[in-house]
Design an enzyme around this catalytic site. Structure first.
Site, PDB file in Angstrom:
ATOM      1  N   ILE A 146     -41.140  -5.351  -7.143  1.00  0.00           N
ATOM      2  CA  ILE A 146     -43.091  -5.981  -7.041  1.00  0.00           C
ATOM      3  C   ILE A 146     -43.078  -6.915  -7.364  1.00  0.00           C
ATOM      4  O   ILE A 146     -44.610  -7.282  -7.743  1.00  0.00           O
ATOM      5  CB  ILE A 146     -43.522  -4.450  -7.445  1.00  0.00           C
ATOM      6  CG1 ILE A 146     -43.108  -3.794  -8.782  1.00  0.00           C
ATOM      7  CG2 ILE A 146     -43.024  -3.420  -5.872  1.00  0.00           C
ATOM      8  CD1 ILE A 146     -43.858  -2.837  -9.087  1.00  0.00           C
ATOM      9  N   ASP A 147     -42.209  -7.878  -8.192  1.00  0.00           N
ATOM     10  CA  ASP A 147     -42.738  -9.237  -9.072  1.00  0.00           C
ATOM     11  C   ASP A 147     -43.548  -9.630  -8.707  1.00  0.00           C
ATOM     12  O   ASP A 147     -44.600 -10.336  -9.357  1.00  0.00           O
ATOM     13  CB  ASP A 147     -41.632  -9.679  -9.325  1.00  0.00           C
ATOM     14  CG  ASP A 147     -40.417  -8.792 -10.058  1.00  0.00           C
ATOM     15  OD1 ASP A 147     -40.655  -7.913 -10.096  1.00  0.00           O
ATOM     16  OD2 ASP A 147     -38.931  -9.129  -9.977  1.00  0.00           O
ATOM     17  N   LEU A 148     -43.646 -10.255  -6.938  1.00  0.00           N
ATOM     18  CA  LEU A 148     -44.547 -10.668  -6.735  1.00  0.00           C
ATOM     19  C   LEU A 148     -45.958 -10.362  -6.306  1.00  0.00           C
ATOM     20  O   LEU A 148     -46.837 -10.618  -7.021  1.00  0.00           O
ATOM     21  CB  LEU A 148     -44.250 -10.792  -5.064  1.00  0.00           C
ATOM     22  CG  LEU A 148     -43.182 -11.369  -4.531  1.00  0.00           C
ATOM     23  CD1 LEU A 148     -42.497 -11.800  -3.436  1.00  0.00           C
ATOM     24  CD2 LEU A 148     -43.254 -13.425  -4.851  1.00  0.00           C
TER      25      LEU A 148
ATOM     26  N   ASP B 268     -37.978  -4.180  10.971  1.00  0.00           N
ATOM     27  CA  ASP B 268     -38.530  -2.715  11.880  1.00  0.00           C
ATOM     28  C   ASP B 268     -37.566  -2.798  13.180  1.00  0.00           C
ATOM     29  O   ASP B 268     -37.324  -0.973  13.295  1.00  0.00           O
ATOM     30  CB  ASP B 268     -39.790  -2.660  11.578  1.00  0.00           C
ATOM     31  CG  ASP B 268     -39.988  -2.241  10.511  1.00  0.00           C
ATOM     32  OD1 ASP B 268     -39.532  -2.406   9.196  1.00  0.00           O
ATOM     33  OD2 ASP B 268     -41.211  -2.163   9.692  1.00  0.00           O
TER      34      ASP B 268
ATOM     35  N   LYS C 230     -49.102   2.601  11.589  1.00  0.00           N
ATOM     36  CA  LYS C 230     -48.562   2.923  10.216  1.00  0.00           C
ATOM     37  C   LYS C 230     -48.824   1.706   8.815  1.00  0.00           C
ATOM     38  O   LYS C 230     -50.213   2.015   8.262  1.00  0.00           O
ATOM     39  CB  LYS C 230     -47.666   3.430   9.854  1.00  0.00           C
ATOM     40  CG  LYS C 230     -46.897   3.353   8.563  1.00  0.00           C
ATOM     41  CD  LYS C 230     -45.861   4.161   8.420  1.00  0.00           C
ATOM     42  CE  LYS C 230     -44.502   3.001   8.221  1.00  0.00           C
ATOM     43  NZ  LYS C 230     -44.126   2.657   6.282  1.00  0.00           N
ATOM     44  N   ASN C 231     -48.711   0.356   9.651  1.00  0.00           N
ATOM     45  CA  ASN C 231     -48.683  -0.952   8.783  1.00  0.00           C
ATOM     46  C   ASN C 231     -49.651  -1.234   8.247  1.00  0.00           C
ATOM     47  O   ASN C 231     -49.846  -1.965   7.773  1.00  0.00           O
ATOM     48  CB  ASN C 231     -47.499  -1.529   8.772  1.00  0.00           C
ATOM     49  CG  ASN C 231     -46.045  -0.896   8.185  1.00  0.00           C
ATOM     50  OD1 ASN C 231     -46.087  -0.614   7.136  1.00  0.00           O
ATOM     51  ND2 ASN C 231     -44.899  -1.583   8.930  1.00  0.00           N
TER      52      ASN C 231
ATOM     53  N   CYS D  76     -37.930   3.981   1.813  1.00  0.00           N
ATOM     54  CA  CYS D  76     -36.856   4.209   2.426  1.00  0.00           C
ATOM     55  C   CYS D  76     -36.470   3.491   1.266  1.00  0.00           C
ATOM     56  O   CYS D  76     -36.329   2.375   0.631  1.00  0.00           O
ATOM     57  CB  CYS D  76     -36.923   3.096   3.773  1.00  0.00           C
ATOM     58  SG  CYS D  76     -37.707   4.610   5.252  1.00  0.00           S
TER      59      CYS D  76
ATOM     60  N   ARG E  13     -35.886  -4.380  -3.077  1.00  0.00           N
ATOM     61  CA  ARG E  13     -37.744  -4.761  -2.550  1.00  0.00           C
ATOM     62  C   ARG E  13     -38.711  -5.021  -4.130  1.00  0.00           C
ATOM     63  O   ARG E  13     -40.127  -3.774  -3.975  1.00  0.00           O
ATOM     64  CB  ARG E  13     -38.465  -3.864  -1.111  1.00  0.00           C
ATOM     65  CG  ARG E  13     -37.841  -3.721   0.210  1.00  0.00           C
ATOM     66  CD  ARG E  13     -38.800  -2.941   1.147  1.00  0.00           C
ATOM     67  NE  ARG E  13     -38.135  -1.459   0.561  1.00  0.00           N
ATOM     68  CZ  ARG E  13     -38.810  -0.342   1.277  1.00  0.00           C
ATOM     69  NH1 ARG E  13     -39.968  -0.770   1.849  1.00  0.00           N
ATOM     70  NH2 ARG E  13     -38.685   0.820   1.125  1.00  0.00           N
TER      71      ARG E  13
ATOM     72  N   ILE F 154     -34.082  -9.674   6.115  1.00  0.00           N
ATOM     73  CA  ILE F 154     -35.037  -9.388   5.243  1.00  0.00           C
ATOM     74  C   ILE F 154     -34.412  -8.249   4.599  1.00  0.00           C
ATOM     75  O   ILE F 154     -34.796  -8.413   2.723  1.00  0.00           O
ATOM     76  CB  ILE F 154     -36.369  -8.942   5.960  1.00  0.00           C
ATOM     77  CG1 ILE F 154     -36.834 -10.035   7.472  1.00  0.00           C
ATOM     78  CG2 ILE F 154     -37.658  -8.430   5.346  1.00  0.00           C
ATOM     79  CD1 ILE F 154     -37.801 -11.215   7.303  1.00  0.00           C
TER      80      ILE F 154
ATOM     81  N   ARG G 277     -42.418  10.101   8.775  1.00  0.00           N
ATOM     82  CA  ARG G 277     -42.623   9.337   8.347  1.00  0.00           C
ATOM     83  C   ARG G 277     -43.556   8.327   9.612  1.00  0.00           C
ATOM     84  O   ARG G 277     -44.450   7.468   9.088  1.00  0.00           O
ATOM     85  CB  ARG G 277     -41.755   8.446   7.797  1.00  0.00           C
ATOM     86  CG  ARG G 277     -41.919   9.478   5.867  1.00  0.00           C
ATOM     87  CD  ARG G 277     -41.361   8.273   5.234  1.00  0.00           C
ATOM     88  NE  ARG G 277     -41.837   7.636   4.530  1.00  0.00           N
ATOM     89  CZ  ARG G 277     -41.066   6.371   4.704  1.00  0.00           C
ATOM     90  NH1 ARG G 277     -40.328   5.861   4.982  1.00  0.00           N
ATOM     91  NH2 ARG G 277     -41.441   4.862   4.595  1.00  0.00           N
TER      92      ARG G 277
END
Length: 417
Positions: free
Chosen positions: A123-125, A305, A22-23, A116, A121, A327, A397
């Site tokens: 998104i600044d990066l 994960d 998936k990733n 999820c 998480r 994480i 998903r």
């Protein structure tokens, strides 16, 4: 609402073939937008997140044809810079369309992503890196507006080796003017797979899999055929399914090198594991050993994960185990549900202390995220009596035909719609 009904106590035995990651599939599908051509991707998993990405591609004008695990994307008709908010909210990985669309046409409008609920998480990066490449970014009314006449290569030092940010930079920089260097880049196998796809399409990217990636910008990309790597998290989940039931399962179509951290911890737990490059056999113990410490880390460390699945296994271990989640800060939602099944687990911040019990008992539980939901299914396989897992759309998903694959190994599991 769909749910699983599981009768526990069945030992899993047999063979399973692991599908595409998936990733890896999601960023590669996003990358197809840049080619302005026709690309064919093999080993695409049939999961909800891929369905959403397919809808996104169609919403921006691409023509998509999907047959079994093969997807063909014609990105020549691309015509829309705004990505539908409802689709973005459903899947966090949609954020990687930012880099791809900036590379393709220099513009994108996207809302803040969903996925999820496992903690912040930010998104600044991503935004900081895209600005460094020359993108003008405005945020208003829940939307992010990005535009750039010409992205320009630069050196980017990531504060954290974020997989998504690394992918977004690679996608944006592939057609930028000059050279981009990403330092403290994510090293995950999915990053290497994205590099391989892009290079096959005419990109010049070097160093994926290390902490420094170099991207020499090119004028254009072309269509390509590519096969997605196997899903290491799905493989790990089935390994734990064998372990928790005392089973004997053979996994085919895997990359053993991608599973080393998982193999090490399962061996600590008492599993016997035999493997070559693409096949692995795992024999579960009568009762797992406790594992002194598991600490989730970026690759090649133990994957976040797989944390929930390992906690399910260790809830039945002989002794006390400690799991530290480094994480994400909100990734123990499955613990309360496991406790309903008789597990003895205490959480303190980012640490879970698991005191193993001799047996779990079936209960009605609720999946609250993708991997936590899979962990509840695994616990149900080993539990005494009937377990009902609700809200399994989370599991859909990321796992293709999860219940069918488990049933093929001998599990007593039904999906009720």
């Amino acid at each position: 609402m769909s749910k699983y009904i599981i009768e526990g106590g069945k030992r899993l035995v047999g063979e399973i073939t692991i599908g595409g990651a998936k990733n890896s599939a999601l960023p590669i599908l996003a990358a197809s937008v840049i080619t302005n051509s026709v690309s064919t991707i093999f080993n695409i998993p049939k999961i909800r997140d891929v369905d959403v990405m397919e809808q996104i591609l169609e919403s921006i004008g691409c023509k998509v044809n999907r047959v079994d695990d093969i997807m063909t994307i014609d990105s020549r008709p691309f015509s829309e810079i705004r990505i539908p908010e409802d689709l973005v909210r459903e899947m966090r990985s949609s954020i990687i369309l930012m880099g791809a669309m900036l590379a393709r046409c220099g513009q994108v409008e996207i809302s803040y992503p969903g996925g999820c609920d496992i903690g912040p998480r930010p998104i600044d990066l991503h935004l900081k890196a895209l600005k460094a490449l020359g993108a003008d970014i405005k945020e208003a009314h829940g939307y992010i507006y990005c535009c750039a006449e010409q992205l320009k290569g630069c050196e980017i030092q990531l504060d954290y080796p974020s997989v998504g940010a690394t992918e977004n930079i690679m996608l944006a920089a592939v057609r930028a003017k000059g050279t981009t260097i990403i330092r403290n880049a994510a090293k995950e196998p999915e990053i290497v797979d994205l590099q391989n796809f892009l290079n096959s399409a005419g990109a010049k990217i070097y160093g994926a899999g290390t902490s420094a990636i170099r991207i020499d910008g090119v004028d254009k990309l072309h269509g390509v055929e590519h096969t997605v790597i196997p899903d290491r998290i799905v493989a790990g989940t089935f390994m734990v399914a064998s372990a928790i039931t005392g089973g004997e399962v053979v996994l085919k179509n895997i990359e053993v090198e991608h599973l080393n951290s998982i193999i090490a911890k399962l061996r600590e737990a008492g599993c016997m594991i035999y493997n070559n490059c693409t096949t692995l056999k795992i024999i579960g113990p009568k009762r797992p050993n406790a594992v002194e410490s598991i600490r989730t880390l970026p690759y090649p460390g133990f994957p976040t994960d797989m944390q929930a699945q390992m906690i399910a296994l260790l809830s039945l271990a002989n002794g006390t185990s400690v799991v530290c989640e480094t994480i994400f800060e909100n990734r123990f939602k499955h613990v309360d549900e496991l406790v309903r099944m008789g597990a003895k687990i205490k959480t303190e911040g980012r640490v879970a202390i698991i005191k193993g019990v001799k047996e779990l008992t079936g209960a009605k539980v609720t999946a609250k995220d993708l991997r936590g939901g899979a962990a509840l299914v695994l616990a149900g396989l080993a539990a005494k009596g009937t377990t009902i897992v609700e809200n399994i759309y989370h599991i859909d998903r990321g796992y293709q035909d999860f219940e069918k694959n488990l049933a093929s190994l001998g599990a007593d599991i039904q999906k009720i719609f």
